[in-house]
Design a protein around this motif. Structure first.
Motif, PDB file in Angstrom:
ATOM      1  N   GLY A  35       0.702  -1.144  -0.126  1.00  0.00           N
ATOM      2  CA  GLY A  35       0.123   0.006  -0.175  1.00  0.00           C
ATOM      3  C   GLY A  35       0.739   1.294  -0.079  1.00  0.00           C
ATOM      4  N   PHE A  36       0.240   2.383  -0.082  1.00  0.00           N
ATOM      5  CA  PHE A  36       0.840   3.600  -0.372  1.00  0.00           C
ATOM      6  C   PHE A  36       1.709   3.978   0.893  1.00  0.00           C
ATOM      7  CE2 PHE A  36       0.126   8.591  -0.303  1.00  0.00           C
ATOM      8  CZ  PHE A  36       1.339   8.642  -1.209  1.00  0.00           C
ATOM      9  N   THR A  53       9.580  -8.752   6.678  1.00  0.00           N
ATOM     10  CA  THR A  53       8.593  -9.720   6.188  1.00  0.00           C
ATOM     11  C   THR A  53       7.481  -9.171   5.700  1.00  0.00           C
ATOM     12  OG1 THR A  53       9.547 -11.664   7.510  1.00  0.00           O
ATOM     13  CG2 THR A  53       7.222 -12.002   6.488  1.00  0.00           C
ATOM     14  N   ALA A  54       7.144  -8.842   4.476  1.00  0.00           N
ATOM     15  CA  ALA A  54       6.074  -8.181   3.854  1.00  0.00           C
ATOM     16  C   ALA A  54       4.892  -9.101   3.661  1.00  0.00           C
ATOM     17  CB  ALA A  54       6.539  -7.361   2.676  1.00  0.00           C
ATOM     18  N   ALA A  55       3.708  -8.763   4.337  1.00  0.00           N
ATOM     19  CA  ALA A  55       2.582  -9.575   4.238  1.00  0.00           C
ATOM     20  C   ALA A  55       1.734  -9.093   2.996  1.00  0.00           C
ATOM     21  CB  ALA A  55       1.990  -9.474   5.455  1.00  0.00           C
ATOM     22  N   VAL A  56       1.463 -10.121   2.037  1.00  0.00           N
ATOM     23  CA  VAL A  56       0.914  -9.535   0.977  1.00  0.00           C
ATOM     24  C   VAL A  56      -0.238 -10.568   0.565  1.00  0.00           C
ATOM     25  CG1 VAL A  56       3.041  -8.655   0.143  1.00  0.00           C
ATOM     26  CG2 VAL A  56       2.435 -10.662  -0.543  1.00  0.00           C
ATOM     27  N   ASP A  61      -0.468  -6.241  -5.952  1.00  0.00           N
ATOM     28  CA  ASP A  61       0.456  -5.605  -6.998  1.00  0.00           C
ATOM     29  C   ASP A  61       1.857  -5.895  -6.781  1.00  0.00           C
ATOM     30  OD1 ASP A  61       1.926  -4.126  -9.144  1.00  0.00           O
ATOM     31  OD2 ASP A  61       0.490  -2.605  -9.040  1.00  0.00           O
ATOM     32  N   PRO A  62       2.753  -6.741  -7.771  1.00  0.00           N
ATOM     33  CA  PRO A  62       4.059  -7.085  -7.213  1.00  0.00           C
ATOM     34  C   PRO A  62       5.097  -5.769  -7.212  1.00  0.00           C
ATOM     35  CG  PRO A  62       3.437  -8.033  -9.347  1.00  0.00           C
ATOM     36  CD  PRO A  62       2.403  -7.580  -8.935  1.00  0.00           C
ATOM     37  N   ARG A  63       4.593  -4.723  -8.109  1.00  0.00           N
ATOM     38  CA  ARG A  63       5.522  -3.701  -8.378  1.00  0.00           C
ATOM     39  C   ARG A  63       5.949  -2.760  -7.255  1.00  0.00           C
ATOM     40  NH1 ARG A  63       2.121  -0.193 -12.471  1.00  0.00           N
ATOM     41  NH2 ARG A  63       0.511  -0.734 -10.872  1.00  0.00           N
ATOM     42  N   PRO A  64       5.225  -2.691  -6.226  1.00  0.00           N
ATOM     43  CA  PRO A  64       5.685  -1.671  -5.094  1.00  0.00           C
ATOM     44  C   PRO A  64       7.008  -2.464  -4.521  1.00  0.00           C
ATOM     45  CG  PRO A  64       3.384  -1.645  -4.929  1.00  0.00           C
ATOM     46  CD  PRO A  64       3.821  -2.934  -6.188  1.00  0.00           C
ATOM     47  N   ALA A 197       5.015   7.328  -5.297  1.00  0.00           N
ATOM     48  CA  ALA A 197       5.043   5.688  -5.196  1.00  0.00           C
ATOM     49  C   ALA A 197       3.569   5.468  -4.575  1.00  0.00           C
ATOM     50  CB  ALA A 197       5.989   5.264  -4.363  1.00  0.00           C
ATOM     51  N   ASP A 198       2.431   6.123  -5.412  1.00  0.00           N
ATOM     52  CA  ASP A 198       1.455   5.856  -5.019  1.00  0.00           C
ATOM     53  C   ASP A 198       0.829   4.873  -6.154  1.00  0.00           C
ATOM     54  OD1 ASP A 198      -1.280   5.814  -3.990  1.00  0.00           O
ATOM     55  OD2 ASP A 198      -1.688   8.042  -4.054  1.00  0.00           O
TER      56      ASP A 198
END
Length: 350
Positions: A35-36, A53-56, A61-64, A197-198
């Protein structure tokens, strides 16, 4: 927090258990990492050398997070077993994931994501005896008045009880309840964030909407507390060590009317600015028309009576507490707007 710390909650005093000191480098679980705000929090933490550890979600969206050295973890925030396993592997939690819908529908979905996930994470953090920084919103606080800025103590009257306000206020109560039972928890309340990066985009929708309109005469009559998203991310990182258990901290910026904000956005984008604020009567008509269209098409639109009520209110706040206790710093809003516009142009949003 130190051993023997006492916390008062609902007129009762609770003694919090002793927590180990924060290690210099931590493994941190960040929810809402794509997220933003979550994206900027991850960026700040990585710059400080922490392991993330990035919870997704599966559909995120994988780009961020592309090209960053971190662990991507597909995590169902409604699954208690999955959350328990994830929490057992980290030293701290930053909970940024949320469903943002300013409208009268989607209350059940908002509660599932905003309240129940918070409950599971807070319970798991308390059981493991680690800190949790809960990212809330200034929309859980009372609105200000044109001549009186609000702060962390102003909780009533609540803003219009749309799905977002109800669920985020309930999520804060969940965190406070867990704190009363021993959680080392801190709540932060960001203002209206702008900047680069929004990806989705979120607040950037306002800028893009203005860019696409050849002429827009009216702006909402209220105002908001505008802040560079990078300042908020830095404030959250500071809250990890400097935030006091059980406290909430407003991470805001410059208090602007929507008319002034839209005019400054228009200047950055070299567009014609709106010239006047919308009357309450016109805002009410617009909101009701949005509600009618939503009922007819069975899908609630961004323009609805909850959103127009919000637009006529003053969401103006003081960040003095954060500045004093967290060392929070507020940078120039115009620079954030300029960076946001450049980013949108460079990533083909315009």
């Amino acid at each position: 927090m130190v051993a023997g710390t006492q916390l008062r909650y609902n007129s009762h005093v609770f003694r919090l258990s002793k927590l180990p000191p924060f290690p210099q480098i931590m493994r941190i679980l960040v929810t809402g990492a794509t997220g933003f705000l979550g994206n900027h929090v991850v960026r700040s933490l990585l710059a400080d050398g922490h392991e993330i550890t990035a919870a997704v979600r599966h559909s995120s969206d994988p780009r961020p997070l592309s090209g960053w050295r971190l662990e991507r973890l597909e995590l169902d925030l409604t699954n208690i077993n999955a959350i328990s396993r994830a929490v057992n592997e980290v030293d701290l939690i930053i909970h940024a994931a949320a469903l943002i819908h300013v409208g009268w529908t989607q209350l059940e979905a908002s509660r599932k994501i905003n309240v129940e996930s918070t409950r599971l994470l807070a319970t798991a953090a308390r059981r493991k005896n680690i800190r949790m920084v809960h990212i809330s919103s200034v929309d859980t606080l009372a609105a200000a008045k044109p001549n009186a800025i609000a702060d962390e103590t102003h909780l009533e009257p609540a803003k219009p009880l749309c799905s977002y306000v109800v669920s985020k206020r309930e999520a804060e109560q969940v965190v406070l309840s867990e704190i009363a039972q021993g959680l080392d928890g801190v709540i932060v309340n960001p203002g209206f964030m702008v900047g680069p990066a929004d990806w989705k985009p979120s607040s950037g929708k306002m800028m893009l909407m203005l860019a696409k309109q050849p002429v827009l005469f009216f702006a909402p009559a209220g105002g908001c507390c505008v802040v560079d998203v990078r300042d908020v991310a830095a404030g959250i990182v500071s809250a990890i060590e400097r935030g006091r258990t059980g406290e909430r901290y407003i991470l805001g910026g410059e208090n602007l009317s929507y008319l002034a904000l839209w005019q400054r956005m228009a200047k950055v984008m070299q567009r014609r600015p709106p010239v006047r604020a919308m009357s309450n009567t016109l805002a009410s008509v617009v909101g009701r028309c949005g509600d009618l269209a939503s009922r007819l098409l069975r899908q609630e639109f961004d323009v609805n009576s909850a959103a127009t009520q919000f637009g006529q209110m003053f969401h103006w706040y003081s960040s003095q507490k954060s500045q004093q206790e967290l060392g929070y710093h507020i940078n120039n809003v115009d620079d954030a707007l300029s960076d946001a516009w450049d980013w949108f142009k460079n990533h083909d949003y315009v």
